[in-house]
Scaffold this motif. Structure first.
Motif, PDB file in Angstrom:
ATOM      1  N   THR A  84       0.849  -1.193   0.000  1.00 50.91           N
ATOM      2  CA  THR A  84       0.000   0.000   0.000  1.00 50.91           C
ATOM      3  C   THR A  84       0.884   1.243   0.000  1.00 50.91           C
ATOM      4  OG1 THR A  84      -1.698  -1.160   1.257  1.00 50.91           O
ATOM      5  CG2 THR A  84      -1.807   1.243   1.216  1.00 50.91           C
ATOM      6  N   PRO A  85       0.796   2.064  -1.039  1.00 49.88           N
ATOM      7  CA  PRO A  85       1.676   3.240  -1.083  1.00 49.88           C
ATOM      8  C   PRO A  85       1.258   4.302  -0.078  1.00 49.88           C
ATOM      9  CG  PRO A  85       0.171   3.287  -2.934  1.00 49.88           C
ATOM     10  CD  PRO A  85      -0.051   1.966  -2.250  1.00 49.88           C
ATOM     11  N   HIS A  86       2.241   4.989   0.460  1.00 49.07           N
ATOM     12  CA  HIS A  86       2.033   6.109   1.372  1.00 49.07           C
ATOM     13  C   HIS A  86       2.747   7.334   0.822  1.00 49.07           C
ATOM     14  CE1 HIS A  86       1.154   2.713   4.048  1.00 49.07           C
ATOM     15  NE2 HIS A  86       0.582   3.566   4.880  1.00 49.07           N
ATOM     16  N   LEU A  87       2.344   8.484   1.281  1.00 46.95           N
ATOM     17  CA  LEU A  87       3.108   9.711   1.073  1.00 46.95           C
ATOM     18  C   LEU A  87       3.879   9.990   2.349  1.00 46.95           C
ATOM     19  CD1 LEU A  87       3.945  12.324  -0.368  1.00 46.95           C
ATOM     20  CD2 LEU A  87       1.875  13.397   0.547  1.00 46.95           C
ATOM     21  N   LEU A 129      -4.309   9.740  -3.003  1.00 42.32           N
ATOM     22  CA  LEU A 129      -4.150   9.097  -1.693  1.00 42.32           C
ATOM     23  C   LEU A 129      -4.966   9.835  -0.637  1.00 42.32           C
ATOM     24  CD1 LEU A 129      -0.272   8.502  -1.565  1.00 42.32           C
ATOM     25  CD2 LEU A 129      -2.051   6.810  -2.074  1.00 42.32           C
ATOM     26  N   PRO A 130      -5.507   9.117   0.325  1.00 42.32           N
ATOM     27  CA  PRO A 130      -6.194   9.785   1.439  1.00 42.32           C
ATOM     28  C   PRO A 130      -5.187  10.281   2.469  1.00 42.32           C
ATOM     29  CG  PRO A 130      -6.264   7.417   1.752  1.00 42.32           C
ATOM     30  CD  PRO A 130      -5.585   7.647   0.422  1.00 42.32           C
ATOM     31  N   ALA A 131      -5.598  11.234   3.289  1.00 46.53           N
ATOM     32  CA  ALA A 131      -4.703  11.771   4.320  1.00 46.53           C
ATOM     33  C   ALA A 131      -4.285  10.701   5.320  1.00 46.53           C
ATOM     34  CB  ALA A 131      -5.385  12.929   5.035  1.00 46.53           C
ATOM     35  N   THR A 132      -5.082   9.653   5.471  1.00 53.09           N
ATOM     36  CA  THR A 132      -4.733   8.581   6.400  1.00 53.09           C
ATOM     37  C   THR A 132      -3.472   7.852   5.976  1.00 53.09           C
ATOM     38  OG1 THR A 132      -6.252   7.125   5.190  1.00 53.09           O
ATOM     39  CG2 THR A 132      -7.086   8.176   7.203  1.00 53.09           C
ATOM     40  N   ARG A 133      -3.079   7.985   4.697  1.00 53.26           N
ATOM     41  CA  ARG A 133      -1.859   7.324   4.236  1.00 53.26           C
ATOM     42  C   ARG A 133      -0.708   8.320   4.085  1.00 53.26           C
ATOM     43  NH1 ARG A 133      -4.731   3.801   0.505  1.00 53.26           N
ATOM     44  NH2 ARG A 133      -3.268   4.233  -1.184  1.00 53.26           N
ATOM     45  N   ALA A 168      -1.946  15.079   8.506  1.00 50.39           N
ATOM     46  CA  ALA A 168      -1.422  13.732   8.259  1.00 50.39           C
ATOM     47  C   ALA A 168      -2.097  12.672   9.129  1.00 50.39           C
ATOM     48  CB  ALA A 168       0.083  13.714   8.499  1.00 50.39           C
ATOM     49  N   GLY A 169      -2.310  11.516   8.530  1.00 53.97           N
ATOM     50  CA  GLY A 169      -2.839  10.392   9.294  1.00 53.97           C
ATOM     51  C   GLY A 169      -1.876   9.914  10.352  1.00 53.97           C
TER      52      GLY A 169
END
Length: 267
Positions: free
Chosen positions: A2-5, A203-207, A224-225
């Motif tokens: 699962t990609p994150h920022l 991407l959602p802020a949770t990631r 940020a999440g």
């Protein structure tokens, strides 16, 4: 996977006490990018001052510079530029200030300062970026992304009050350090820039994992999440962000060490 920022401030956060990247930091962010995660640097620094760090990280890095006034994609293409309205920039240039306070302007391709301040250049040894001296009456008010006043906190508090009285609703005013008062156009901050980047990446802020140490990181960390605050951070930052996690000190490459554990890079 699962990609994150993964987005980090520079001074006081990702950079060590020498204002440079530790090798473990370079290696860690390169590994995470190779795994498909997105990496972004979000700093009050000028984007030309940030490019050498991007090159060391392999170039696959998004840039948020001058607290969000400019954003760039990994190919170096400018995505956004948000300038102070020229009339406001002129008013900030002309704002009365003590002689010991240095006025800095960040423009597309230059860092201007109203007088020599050799001590400031020590912060930029790792990149070689340097200011150009220009007396404030000669400074052009067009194309200014950020106005930066450097001086003693008491002097800056007076300038801040004057700026808020002048046009508070049209400005975003913050501090990157106790002696650095930073002013951008309203709505320009790291949080807004990161939100737009998340939308761009889908991407959602949770990631989003964010790291910071000072007041100009507040909006980014609140979004940020997973928000990480440095042990050396401004005292109010963790208090204002109760969902955040306090990690180690920037001089110990704490961001890299925390990421290695978070993503199990050593297993």
């Amino acid at each position: 996977m699962t990609p994150h920022l993964i987005v980090s401030d520079l001074d006081g956060t990702l950079l060590g006490a020498n204002h440079d990247l530790a090798e473990v930091t370079v290696q860690t962010l390169r590994e995470l990018a190779a795994l498909g995660h997105h990496v972004a640097l979000a700093s009050g620094r000028h984007h030309l001052d940030m490019l050498p760090f991007c090159e060391r990280l392999g170039g696959d890095v998004h840039l948020i510079s001058s607290n969000g006034a400019w954003t760039f994609d990994p190919a170096g293409q400018r995505r956004q530029a948000r300038y102070l309205a020229p009339a406001l920039a002129r008013a900030l240039i002309d704002l009365p200030r003590p002689p010991q306070v240095r006025l800095n302007l960040y423009r597309d391709n230059a860092w201007l300062i109203d007088d020599h301040a050799p001590g400031l250049l020590d912060l930029h040894d790792a990149t070689g970026f340097a200011y150009q001296v220009q007396a404030s009456p000669e400074m052009n008010e067009e194309g200014v992304g950020k106005a930066l006043y450097i001086g003693m906190p008491d002097d800056l508090a007076l300038i801040e009050a004057e700026a808020r009285e002048l046009a508070g609703e049209q400005l975003h005013i913050t501090y990157s350090m106790a002696h650095s008062l930073e002013i951008m156009a309203a709505g320009v901050n790291k949080g807004t820039a990161v939100s737009e980047l998340l939308d761009y990446l889908g991407l959602p802020a949770t990631r989003c994992l964010a790291f910071g140490d000072n007041l100009n990181d507040r909006e980014m960390l609140a979004l940020a999440g997973e928000a990480q605050v440095m042990a050396n951070a401004h005292p109010s930052l963790a208090q204002d962000l109760p969902e955040s996690r306090v990690i180690g000190h920037h001089r110990d490459a704490a961001v890299a060490l925390w990421l290695r554990e978070r993503f199990a890079l050593d297993r």
